[in-house]
Design an enzyme around this catalytic site. Sequence first.
Site, mmCIF file in Angstrom:
data_model
loop_
_atom_site.group_PDB
_atom_site.id
_atom_site.type_symbol
_atom_site.label_atom_id
_atom_site.label_comp_id
_atom_site.label_asym_id
_atom_site.label_seq_id
_atom_site.Cartn_x
_atom_site.Cartn_y
_atom_site.Cartn_z
ATOM 1 N N LYS A 1 -45.291 -40.987 -16.027
ATOM 2 C CA LYS A 1 -44.981 -40.980 -14.847
ATOM 3 C C LYS A 1 -43.542 -40.636 -14.935
ATOM 4 O O LYS A 1 -43.013 -39.637 -13.845
ATOM 5 C CB LYS A 1 -44.904 -42.388 -14.182
ATOM 6 C CG LYS A 1 -46.090 -43.039 -13.718
ATOM 7 C CD LYS A 1 -47.140 -42.513 -12.809
ATOM 8 C CE LYS A 1 -46.412 -42.356 -11.427
ATOM 9 N NZ LYS A 1 -47.253 -41.673 -10.412
ATOM 10 N N GLY B 1 -56.436 -41.009 -2.925
ATOM 11 C CA GLY B 1 -56.507 -41.783 -1.766
ATOM 12 C C GLY B 1 -57.506 -42.804 -1.677
ATOM 13 O O GLY B 1 -57.641 -43.536 -0.655
ATOM 14 N N THR C 1 -42.437 -44.174 -9.813
ATOM 15 C CA THR C 1 -42.710 -45.604 -9.729
ATOM 16 C C THR C 1 -41.045 -46.070 -10.414
ATOM 17 O O THR C 1 -40.314 -45.533 -10.926
ATOM 18 C CB THR C 1 -43.557 -46.103 -10.843
ATOM 19 O OG1 THR C 1 -43.373 -47.518 -11.217
ATOM 20 C CG2 THR C 1 -43.594 -45.242 -12.169
ATOM 21 N N ASP C 2 -40.917 -47.408 -10.160
ATOM 22 C CA ASP C 2 -39.568 -47.831 -10.578
ATOM 23 C C ASP C 2 -39.601 -48.221 -11.876
ATOM 24 O O ASP C 2 -38.446 -48.291 -12.591
ATOM 25 C CB ASP C 2 -39.245 -49.147 -9.855
ATOM 26 C CG ASP C 2 -40.012 -50.494 -10.026
ATOM 27 O OD1 ASP C 2 -41.296 -50.130 -10.651
ATOM 28 O OD2 ASP C 2 -39.832 -51.691 -9.779
ATOM 29 N N ASN D 1 -46.122 -52.981 -6.042
ATOM 30 C CA ASN D 1 -46.801 -53.083 -4.679
ATOM 31 C C ASN D 1 -47.706 -54.337 -4.829
ATOM 32 O O ASN D 1 -48.367 -54.757 -5.839
ATOM 33 C CB ASN D 1 -47.519 -51.931 -4.507
ATOM 34 C CG ASN D 1 -46.468 -51.017 -3.499
ATOM 35 O OD1 ASN D 1 -46.946 -50.608 -2.501
ATOM 36 N ND2 ASN D 1 -45.591 -50.664 -4.246
#
Length: 331
Positions: free
Chosen positions: A151, A8, A123-124, A177
Amino acid sequence: MNILVTGGAGFIGSNFIRYLLGKDPDCHVTNLDKLTYCGNLENLADIENMPNYRFVRGDVTEVKRVEEVIRDVDCVINFAAETHVDRSIMNASEFIMTDAYGTYVLLEAARKYKTKRFLQISTDEVYGSIPSGAANEEDRLNPSNPYSASKAGADLLARSYYITYDFPVIVLRPSNNFGQYQYPEKLIPLFITNALMDMSMPLYGDGKNVRDWLYVEDTCRAIDLVLRDGKIGEVYNISGGSKKTNIEIAEIILKELNKPKELIKFVRDRPGHDRRYSIDGAKLERLGFVKKFVFEDAMKKTIDWYRQNRQWWEKIKSGDFKNYYKKQYAR
Ligand code: NAD
Ligand code: TYD
């Protein structure tokens, strides 16, 4: 609702915590973060004293630490990861440890303490390069570099816990992003901050690789929607719906900052460089997701933020980052 957010203090995680606490004051958030080179508590300075927020420094690969923080939470949202493809090409070990093994540690602890929902932020990039059309959630994973492979391992492992143990996992696959607090090693903040310093913008290869850009606040809204209404065991793509070549991104930044095109410098390509990312976001739209931000406006907002928050990124760029930058761009 008690939520454990891992990672975070990074880019998306800090934006998500701010979004969630702003929207739902009844939420309690514990932020477990190792504070690696890109974890930064300054990203959360405005909320660190909120009574329903708690920061715990810790590593997601440490079972004891993870069990301590997971035992009382209703949900886990796993953002913690090593995230930069170029660094994964230099040295993959931390990527495998945090992204893959760390996810295993979290899943085991969450299963032990019967966490009600586990959101895995994938993730893509796990789909690999998509020459035409768009990948949907059923398409095969075909990662190309150590980051996306780690990932993909975590993504599949998380799903396997649903299939094998009936453990309540949901996987999200956001596209690239951009927005405030993104570490200035990634394309958009690197190019904005370099341009602001009149430094060159290193474009890999022919600059025509395509990414599907998603504004971070839309990502936060999508994650929040899935947290509440997403179906257990499902995978959701989060598409930005704004596909741009890297050279287009560079030109937008130069124009907005009124800087000369000569700042663009073509450099040697990234090994294994995925040509095009493209995902189909229809499944999330069927769940009710509507993107709020138009790409051009969000880019302006982002550029403005870096313009107005020089002290945030100047501190980063004058620290250890300098060594990384030299190594990376001396290739
Ligand atoms: P980031 O690199 O900005 O932040 C990662 C955070 O994880 C940092 O605060 C870091 O200190 C923390 N961390 C790293 N290793 C840890 C460990 N072992 N234990 C605990 N904390 C650790 O990353 P981001 O861009 O905010 O990405 C967040 C998540 O979203 C990642 O899982 C990433 O794969 C995924 N994602 C990012 C993008 C993007 O464009 N940024 C797109 C799709 C998916
Ligand atoms: P990046 O922000 O590293 O995200 P990812 O590789 O995970 O999509 O890179 C986005 C695109 O920009 C990618 O095609 C690589 C390219 N790129 C450059 O051309 N120059 C740079 O200095 C960087 C960091 C990226």
